[in-house]
Design a protein around this motif. Structure first.
Motif, PDB file in Angstrom:
ATOM      1  N   GLU A   3     -11.930  -9.061   3.010  1.00 18.89           N
ATOM      2  CA  GLU A   3     -12.477  -8.710   1.695  1.00 18.89           C
ATOM      3  C   GLU A   3     -13.925  -9.174   1.537  1.00 18.89           C
ATOM      4  O   GLU A   3     -14.690  -8.574   0.794  1.00 18.89           O
ATOM      5  N   ASP A  30     -10.083  -3.686   3.185  1.00 22.16           N
ATOM      6  CA  ASP A  30      -8.654  -3.400   3.043  1.00 22.16           C
ATOM      7  C   ASP A  30      -7.895  -4.148   4.132  1.00 22.16           C
ATOM      8  O   ASP A  30      -7.745  -3.667   5.261  1.00 22.16           O
ATOM      9  N   ARG A  62     -14.134  -1.392   4.211  1.00 21.52           N
ATOM     10  CA  ARG A  62     -13.582  -1.183   2.868  1.00 21.52           C
ATOM     11  C   ARG A  62     -12.993  -2.453   2.291  1.00 21.52           C
ATOM     12  O   ARG A  62     -12.643  -2.494   1.105  1.00 21.52           O
ATOM     13  N   GLY A 100       0.807  -1.207   0.000  1.00 14.83           N
ATOM     14  CA  GLY A 100       0.000   0.000   0.000  1.00 14.83           C
ATOM     15  C   GLY A 100       0.845   1.264   0.000  1.00 14.83           C
ATOM     16  O   GLY A 100       2.022   1.238  -0.300  1.00 14.83           O
ATOM     17  N   ARG A 112      -4.153  -0.944  -5.667  1.00 12.98           N
ATOM     18  CA  ARG A 112      -5.352  -0.161  -5.412  1.00 12.98           C
ATOM     19  C   ARG A 112      -5.166   1.234  -6.036  1.00 12.98           C
ATOM     20  O   ARG A 112      -4.040   1.714  -6.123  1.00 12.98           O
ATOM     21  N   ALA A 149     -11.494   0.147   7.943  1.00  5.27           N
ATOM     22  CA  ALA A 149     -10.692  -0.698   7.054  1.00  5.27           C
ATOM     23  C   ALA A 149     -11.419  -2.002   6.761  1.00  5.27           C
ATOM     24  O   ALA A 149     -11.395  -2.502   5.632  1.00  5.27           O
ATOM     25  N   GLU A 206      -4.563  -2.329   5.540  1.00  2.00           N
ATOM     26  CA  GLU A 206      -4.841  -1.223   6.457  1.00  2.00           C
ATOM     27  C   GLU A 206      -5.489  -1.733   7.735  1.00  2.00           C
ATOM     28  O   GLU A 206      -5.288  -1.168   8.811  1.00  2.00           O
ATOM     29  N   TYR A 207      -6.254  -2.822   7.647  1.00  2.00           N
ATOM     30  CA  TYR A 207      -6.835  -3.442   8.836  1.00  2.00           C
ATOM     31  C   TYR A 207      -5.729  -3.854   9.801  1.00  2.00           C
ATOM     32  O   TYR A 207      -5.781  -3.567  10.999  1.00  2.00           O
ATOM     33  N   ARG A 236      -6.993 -11.886   4.836  1.00  2.00           N
ATOM     34  CA  ARG A 236      -7.331 -11.132   3.629  1.00  2.00           C
ATOM     35  C   ARG A 236      -8.709 -11.530   3.104  1.00  2.00           C
ATOM     36  O   ARG A 236      -9.543 -10.669   2.808  1.00  2.00           O
TER      37      ARG A 236
END
Length: 249
Positions: free
Chosen positions: A185, A140, A138, A14, A248, A135, A143-144, A181
């Motif tokens: 997601e 993500d 989203r 990221g 992203r 996060a 970021e989480y 992940r």
């Protein structure tokens, strides 16, 4: 092992700049790579080149190489001559030791905060908890992980025991949450994300027993994010290079 160059249309870490302006570029890169390792975005046995990761950061290879050398000292990656750095595998014994130590250190420390009180810090902690929930919404995962690390680090720092904080941060960085992940997601991380607010509610209520139970449940959820194969005695890891998620916007 095969080599994966993170510059080929992938973004395993990221945008490093979002991780805090007060950190040096080297520290930002190291923190972002740690998040990618914990989230399982960078896989054991795969070799990543500093120039490839630098392309994704939009920085020179020097701070990336320095960050990787720092991570090598922590045993998270190992240098491969003329190629880059290989992500080290995590054995079943490693995973059990990490989980046991985190339980011994984190649970009583947070319970003590509930007993003694930390009202002045709660507004800041609630903002950090919001970052985790956002996060998760989203989808993500990286970021989480980064937001979760910020929350728990700041929470533990309230104990005043900075040696303990450093040990726990290192232990958390060594974890490998390969299922995370997919869970994030798919939007399935809502309950564990909201548990951070529930934890703060219990701390504010000065209920150390309830905090202990919640922390036990919270760490158990993290344990379930590890792969089934982690239970084997031998190290796990892919035998080929894996595609990392697309960049992203």
């Amino acid at each position: 092992m095969d080599e994966a160059d993170a510059g080929d249309g992938a973004d395993p870490v990221g945008d490093a700049a979002r991780l805090g302006e007060r950190l040096s570029l080297r520290e930002q890169v190291a923190r972002a790579i740690r998040a990618a390792l914990v989230a399982g975005e960078m896989r054991p046995g795969v070799v990543y080149s500093a120039p490839g990761l630098a392309t994704r950061f939009g920085v020179s290879a020097t701070p990336v190489r320095e960050a990787l050398l720092d991570l090598a000292k922590d045993g998270l990656v190992e240098p491969v001559r003329n190629k880059g750095f290989r992500v080290r595998a995590l054995s079943a014994q490693d995973a059990e030791e990490i989980y046991a130590l985190r339980s011994l250190l984190e649970i009583p420390t947070v319970a003590a905060l509930a007993r003694d009180g930390c009202a002045d810090a709660l507004p800041m902690l609630r903002r950090l908890a919001d970052d985790i929930v956002d996060a998760g919404k989203r989808g993500d995962a990286l970021e989480y992980v980064a937001a979760d690390q910020r929350f728990h680090t700041c929470l533990l720092e309230l104990s005043g025991n900075l040696r303990l904080v450093r040990i726990v941060v290192e232990l958390r960085s060594q974890a490998r949450l390969y299922r995370l992940r997919g869970v994030v997601e798919r939007g399935e991380a809502g309950q564990p994300a909201e548990e951070h607010h529930e934890l703060l509610d219990l701390i504010e209520a000065r209920d150390p027993d309830a905090v202990t139970r919640l922390m036990e449940r919270h760490l158990t959820w993290s344990r379930r994010m590890e792969p089934d194969g982690i239970a084997r005695a031998e190290p796990i890891g892919p035998t080929r290079a894996e595609e990392l998620p697309p960049s992203r916007p």
